[in-house]
Structure formats: C-alpha cells, structure tokens
Design a protein around this motif. Sequence first.
Motif, mmCIF file in Angstrom:
data_model
loop_
_atom_site.group_PDB
_atom_site.id
_atom_site.type_symbol
_atom_site.label_atom_id
_atom_site.label_comp_id
_atom_site.label_asym_id
_atom_site.label_seq_id
_atom_site.Cartn_x
_atom_site.Cartn_y
_atom_site.Cartn_z
ATOM 1 N N ALA A 283 0.823 -1.207 0.000
ATOM 2 C CA ALA A 283 0.000 0.000 0.000
ATOM 3 C C ALA A 283 0.859 1.258 0.000
ATOM 4 C CB ALA A 283 -0.937 -0.001 1.209
ATOM 5 N N ALA A 284 2.040 1.189 0.595
ATOM 6 C CA ALA A 284 2.924 2.353 0.677
ATOM 7 C C ALA A 284 3.875 2.451 -0.510
ATOM 8 C CB ALA A 284 3.726 2.300 1.983
ATOM 9 N N TRP A 285 3.875 1.447 -1.379
ATOM 10 C CA TRP A 285 4.757 1.520 -2.550
ATOM 11 C C TRP A 285 4.331 2.685 -3.439
ATOM 12 C CZ3 TRP A 285 4.788 -4.301 -4.439
ATOM 13 C CH2 TRP A 285 5.416 -5.085 -3.455
ATOM 14 N N PRO A 286 5.279 3.392 -4.044
ATOM 15 C CA PRO A 286 4.912 4.511 -4.931
ATOM 16 C C PRO A 286 3.975 4.111 -6.066
ATOM 17 C CG PRO A 286 7.254 4.577 -4.406
ATOM 18 C CD PRO A 286 6.737 3.277 -3.847
ATOM 19 N N ALA A 287 4.050 2.854 -6.508
ATOM 20 C CA ALA A 287 3.185 2.411 -7.611
ATOM 21 C C ALA A 287 1.714 2.449 -7.220
ATOM 22 C CB ALA A 287 3.565 0.993 -8.035
ATOM 23 N N TYR A 288 1.401 2.327 -5.918
ATOM 24 C CA TYR A 288 0.008 2.332 -5.465
ATOM 25 C C TYR A 288 -0.300 3.554 -4.595
ATOM 26 C CZ TYR A 288 -0.231 -2.397 -7.278
ATOM 27 O OH TYR A 288 -0.208 -3.488 -8.111
ATOM 28 N N ASP A 289 0.564 3.848 -3.619
ATOM 29 C CA ASP A 289 0.375 5.019 -2.758
ATOM 30 C C ASP A 289 -1.067 5.057 -2.238
ATOM 31 O OD1 ASP A 289 1.428 7.233 -1.480
ATOM 32 O OD2 ASP A 289 0.867 8.616 -3.089
ATOM 33 N N LEU A 290 -1.491 3.922 -1.669
ATOM 34 C CA LEU A 290 -2.898 3.696 -1.344
ATOM 35 C C LEU A 290 -3.307 4.311 -0.005
ATOM 36 C CD1 LEU A 290 -5.594 2.160 -1.976
ATOM 37 C CD2 LEU A 290 -4.607 0.211 -0.714
ATOM 38 N N THR A 291 -4.341 5.120 -0.044
ATOM 39 C CA THR A 291 -4.978 5.590 1.185
ATOM 40 C C THR A 291 -5.712 4.407 1.808
ATOM 41 O OG1 THR A 291 -5.228 7.845 0.391
ATOM 42 C CG2 THR A 291 -6.733 7.141 2.133
ATOM 43 N N THR A 292 -5.525 4.198 3.111
ATOM 44 C CA THR A 292 -6.073 2.996 3.723
ATOM 45 C C THR A 292 -6.210 3.162 5.230
ATOM 46 O OG1 THR A 292 -5.754 0.578 3.873
ATOM 47 C CG2 THR A 292 -3.786 1.947 4.019
ATOM 48 N N VAL A 293 -6.940 2.247 5.857
ATOM 49 C CA VAL A 293 -7.038 2.199 7.313
ATOM 50 C C VAL A 293 -6.056 1.150 7.807
ATOM 51 C CG1 VAL A 293 -8.523 1.752 9.302
ATOM 52 C CG2 VAL A 293 -9.464 2.881 7.277
ATOM 53 N N ARG A 294 -5.231 1.530 8.756
ATOM 54 C CA ARG A 294 -4.184 0.630 9.237
ATOM 55 C C ARG A 294 -4.710 -0.314 10.315
ATOM 56 N NH1 ARG A 294 0.965 3.701 10.807
ATOM 57 N NH2 ARG A 294 1.263 3.538 8.542
ATOM 58 N N GLN A 295 -4.508 -1.617 10.092
ATOM 59 C CA GLN A 295 -4.728 -2.590 11.163
ATOM 60 C C GLN A 295 -3.438 -2.654 11.988
ATOM 61 O OE1 GLN A 295 -7.632 -5.463 11.331
ATOM 62 N NE2 GLN A 295 -7.155 -6.272 9.313
ATOM 63 N N ARG A 296 -3.556 -2.442 13.287
ATOM 64 C CA ARG A 296 -2.376 -2.386 14.141
ATOM 65 C C ARG A 296 -2.015 -3.810 14.582
ATOM 66 N NH1 ARG A 296 -3.793 2.378 18.274
ATOM 67 N NH2 ARG A 296 -1.542 2.313 18.681
ATOM 68 N N ALA A 297 -1.308 -4.507 13.677
ATOM 69 C CA ALA A 297 -1.037 -5.933 13.859
ATOM 70 C C ALA A 297 -0.278 -6.219 15.151
ATOM 71 C CB ALA A 297 -0.261 -6.470 12.656
ATOM 72 N N ASN A 298 0.667 -5.368 15.520
ATOM 73 C CA ASN A 298 1.444 -5.615 16.744
ATOM 74 C C ASN A 298 0.537 -5.658 17.972
ATOM 75 O OD1 ASN A 298 3.933 -5.803 15.478
ATOM 76 N ND2 ASN A 298 4.347 -3.613 15.653
ATOM 77 N N LEU A 299 -0.363 -4.685 18.070
ATOM 78 C CA LEU A 299 -1.277 -4.651 19.209
ATOM 79 C C LEU A 299 -2.258 -5.817 19.162
ATOM 80 C CD1 LEU A 299 -2.148 -0.861 19.708
ATOM 81 C CD2 LEU A 299 -0.774 -2.339 21.176
ATOM 82 N N MET A 300 -2.725 -6.156 17.969
ATOM 83 C CA MET A 300 -3.647 -7.282 17.830
ATOM 84 C C MET A 300 -2.990 -8.581 18.283
ATOM 85 S SD MET A 300 -5.412 -6.255 14.177
ATOM 86 C CE MET A 300 -6.415 -7.740 14.037
ATOM 87 N N VAL A 301 -1.715 -8.765 17.921
ATOM 88 C CA VAL A 301 -0.986 -9.958 18.336
ATOM 89 C C VAL A 301 -0.785 -9.959 19.849
ATOM 90 C CG1 VAL A 301 1.291 -11.075 18.265
ATOM 91 C CG2 VAL A 301 0.150 -10.399 16.137
ATOM 92 N N GLU A 302 -0.395 -8.825 20.422
ATOM 93 C CA GLU A 302 -0.203 -8.735 21.869
ATOM 94 C C GLU A 302 -1.474 -9.127 22.616
ATOM 95 O OE1 GLU A 302 1.180 -4.905 23.057
ATOM 96 O OE2 GLU A 302 2.943 -4.975 21.742
ATOM 97 N N GLU A 303 -2.603 -8.603 22.174
ATOM 98 C CA GLU A 303 -3.868 -8.903 22.840
ATOM 99 C C GLU A 303 -4.248 -10.371 22.666
ATOM 100 O OE1 GLU A 303 -5.736 -7.172 24.778
ATOM 101 O OE2 GLU A 303 -4.992 -5.128 24.563
ATOM 102 N N THR A 304 -3.998 -10.920 21.502
ATOM 103 C CA THR A 304 -4.321 -12.320 21.241
ATOM 104 C C THR A 304 -3.508 -13.243 22.138
ATOM 105 O OG1 THR A 304 -4.894 -11.849 18.927
ATOM 106 C CG2 THR A 304 -4.337 -14.128 19.474
ATOM 107 N N VAL A 305 -2.202 -13.011 22.212
ATOM 108 C CA VAL A 305 -1.333 -13.850 23.031
ATOM 109 C C VAL A 305 -1.682 -13.694 24.510
ATOM 110 C CG1 VAL A 305 1.056 -14.246 23.762
ATOM 111 C CG2 VAL A 305 0.532 -13.863 21.338
ATOM 112 N N ALA A 306 -1.913 -12.456 24.949
ATOM 113 C CA ALA A 306 -2.250 -12.223 26.359
ATOM 114 C C ALA A 306 -3.535 -12.952 26.735
ATOM 115 C CB ALA A 306 -2.389 -10.721 26.624
ATOM 116 N N ALA A 307 -4.544 -12.870 25.874
ATOM 117 C CA ALA A 307 -5.816 -13.537 26.159
ATOM 118 C C ALA A 307 -5.648 -15.046 26.181
ATOM 119 C CB ALA A 307 -6.854 -13.132 25.113
ATOM 120 N N LEU A 308 -4.886 -15.578 25.225
ATOM 121 C CA LEU A 308 -4.688 -17.025 25.150
ATOM 122 C C LEU A 308 -3.944 -17.530 26.387
ATOM 123 C CD1 LEU A 308 -5.248 -19.396 23.237
ATOM 124 C CD2 LEU A 308 -2.980 -19.024 22.255
ATOM 125 N N MET A 309 -2.867 -16.834 26.785
ATOM 126 C CA MET A 309 -2.106 -17.247 27.964
ATOM 127 C C MET A 309 -2.973 -17.193 29.223
ATOM 128 S SD MET A 309 0.842 -18.159 26.861
ATOM 129 C CE MET A 309 -0.055 -18.726 25.397
#
Length: 348
Positions: A283-309
């Motif tokens: 999405a950030a490549w100059p060929a696309y330069d796409l406006t988008t909504v960011r999924q905050r994968a790091n936080l999503m992973v942290e919450e997933t692991v914390a909940a699972l543990m």
Amino acid sequence: MMADKVTSAEVAARAGVSQSAVSRVFTPGASVSKKTAEKVRKAAAELGYRPNVLARAMVSGKSRIIGLVVAYLENQFYPSALEKLSNALQQRGYHVLVFMASQTSGSIDNVMDEILDYQVDGIVTASVAMSSDITSRCLAAGVPVVLFNRSQDIEGITSVTSDNFAGGRKVAEFLVAGGHTRPGYIAGWEGASTQRDREAGFRQGLATAGIPLFAREVGDFHTERARQAARAMFGGAPETRPDCVFIANDHMALAVMDVLRFELGLRVPEDVSVVGYDDVPPAAWPAYDLTTVRQRANLMVEETVAALMEHIETPQTAAPRRVEIDGPLIPRGSARRPMNLPLEGRNT
C-alpha cells in the motif's frame, strides 16, 4: 538399522547430574542453573539426544502446542501478522502447528477433530468462522479458542479485531470531506464479521452526511473477483460511475487500482478516489500510494497472546472478551484529500 534412541538417563550420566535436572533443562520455564544447563546441553549434543516432547506432554498434560487455523494467505496482511503471532508464542515457550481451512465454518469443523487429536493447549483462528457446536466441543475439552481478526456472537469465546466499524466510518468521513458525492463500495466475503462491520461503519458515515451509497459490488476478498467487481462498477458511462470507492481490504484494492488505471484508463485520484483497509506493505509503494485504514497488527498480536495465555494459565478466572483496536486512516495519493486535513495526516 537405526541406532537406539539416546535416553535422558544416558545424558544425565554423561553430564554428572540427575535425570530430573535433564528434564528441567529441556522444559521451557523450568528453574535450572546456568552451569547445569550448559553441562546438560553439552552432553546432549555429544550423544545426539533430543527430548521426546510428545511423551512429556502425555505426562504433564500440556503439549505446549498452539493450533493456528488459517483461512488463506493470499492477503499480505496475514503472513506478516501470523509471523508476529508465531514469534510471540514461541517466546512464551509454545510451538505453533498450522492448519489450513476455508473461511466457512464447515471447513474448520471438519479439521477440528484433527486439531484436538494433537492435544493442543489452545487454538487461534485467523479469519475463520466457527460453529457454536465446535466451539462448545473445544471448551468442553478445556481448549481455549481466540479468534484473530474475526468476531462472532458465540458465548465463551474471545475475539481480537481492529475496530472495523469505526474504520469504515472514518473512510466515509474522509471521502465526504474530500467533496465526493457518488461513493462506491466493493465488499469482501459477506460471511465475515470484518466485511460486515466495515461496510456498516461506512454506510453510517455516509448516512450521517446525507449521502446514499451510489454503487456496490462484491469481491469476496479475492483478487480476480475484485477485478470483476471493478469492471462492473466502472466499465460504463461516466455518469454511471462512482467518483470514489472504498474497498474492504487492501488486497482487493490493489487489484481494483490496476483495473482502473491499466484496463479502463481512469486516473487515480483525479477520476476516482480509492481507499482500502489493512495497510499492507505494498500500500505504501509509490506504484500504489494507497490511502487505507491501518490494522495495528502488533497490538492485535499482543492482545491475542495475552488472552490465550490467560485462558491457558488461569482458566478458572479468565473471562472471554471482545477486543477492538482502533486503527488510523493513512492518507496517501490514491484519494483526493480534504483541504482541512491535519498536517500530521498530510505527511504520512
């Protein structure tokens, strides 16, 4: 003939320690001195010893295996997010066993027996639907389940997603502020909560501004179907075409942009603004330069692991919850920008 397997007793004798010390060295999180660990690992290496993880799991009742169920890896959000998830679980001393399933609940129901046969300590499903029956079976077996990037109204299950409704609403507000009056929407797979919530938020944002949805097609989170949706939506006369389009994920949005520019000869964003969802690396490549909504994968992973543990380590007190993580809209060059866009947004 194959040589007999080296036993922990032989390692203990070579290292000059007890057999229980050998066991502790190869048990994640067990207490053992650095000196003892060095002696045991040196002896194990010399003898070619590897601990029998499955046998230990039968004794302890814990396999330290997490079953990771993935619907598809075509979307570039998943390889990156699942790598983060696997690394985070491995740092906690767990091994990840990957199972492939389709997006529909029937597929995961078919593979669930196999997953449970491995005596997994927990299950993470990534964009996979589960039936209430299979969820009940997992809970009855004492195996916690966390849904990653998907939510379902099933009692006793934890889900971690971005705030998809809020994200869709942000896209609508952004496009309306940019002066667009004929918005289009290309949906993902309609059985997905992510698709449902993104579209609902988008429609609410448009309704608040008094602007109806001008056109809608379905891309099913699939590259070729997204291309077909783009052709159907933009292949007619200018007055029949939307002046902007929100696409339910970046994976489809990139395919749509290629059709618009290279098949239909439309300019992005001069003729049509394009907005996606996820903020995958291309999405950030100059060929696309796409406006988008960011999924905050790091936080999503942290919450997933914390909940699972929490569910694995303290099942008596762990409560299921629904986590929704807000994600920012990232303005780039694929969409017309509102004049009043804050400077921090313009510099992204």
